[in-house]
Design an enzyme around this catalytic site. Structure first.
Site, PDB file in Angstrom:
ATOM      1  N   CYS A 185      96.478  99.964  -7.426  1.00 59.06           N
ATOM      2  CA  CYS A 185      97.480  99.513  -6.449  1.00 59.06           C
ATOM      3  C   CYS A 185      98.367 100.681  -6.009  1.00 59.06           C
ATOM      4  O   CYS A 185      99.150 101.202  -6.807  1.00 59.06           O
ATOM      5  CB  CYS A 185      98.304  98.392  -7.090  1.00 59.06           C
ATOM      6  SG  CYS A 185      99.850  98.006  -6.266  1.00 59.06           S
ATOM      7  N   CYS A 244     102.145 100.160  -6.289  1.00 59.03           N
ATOM      8  CA  CYS A 244     102.525 100.163  -7.715  1.00 59.03           C
ATOM      9  C   CYS A 244     102.730 101.604  -8.191  1.00 59.03           C
ATOM     10  O   CYS A 244     103.694 101.905  -8.895  1.00 59.03           O
ATOM     11  CB  CYS A 244     101.437  99.519  -8.571  1.00 59.03           C
ATOM     12  SG  CYS A 244     101.118  97.790  -8.179  1.00 59.03           S
TER      13      CYS A 244
END
Length: 108
Positions: free
Chosen positions: A33, A36
């Site tokens: 991600c 993230c």
């Protein structure tokens, strides 16, 4: 990686987060991600700045699907603040360090 950011698993989530005597900012994330990874440095800084007052815990949703399902994580990063075992605040999506600090400050 900061050694002040803790890494939880399905097995130790309750102990690390729900039974904590200080507020805990939990980052539900995954290695693939992008957003993230973008907020990871801010989380490292917060973990250091709030040491002793609050904890920062990351949990990989791919490795720990039970906890992710339990908290209905549908998009990541999803950040939850826990205080006394209860959800005290929530942020979905990547935000700046100041907004994450605000989330934590509300629980202190």
């Amino acid at each position: 990686m900061s050694d002040t950011v803790l890494h939880a698993t399905d097995a130790d989530f309750d102990q690390l987060v729900l039974q904590s005597d200080v507020p805990v900012l939990v980052d539900f994330w995954a290695p693939w991600c992008g957003p993230c990874r973008m907020i990871a440095p801010a989380l490292d800084q917060l973990a250091s700045e709030y040491a002793g007052k609050a904890k920062v815990v990351k949990i990989d949703v791919d490795q720990n699907p039970r906890t992710a399902m339990q908290y209905k994580v549908r998009s990541i990063p999803m950040l939850l603040v826990f205080k006394g075992g209860q959800i005290h605040g929530q942020q979905i999506g990547a935000v700046g360090k100041a907004q994450l600090a605000q989330l934590l400050d509300k629980a202190l």
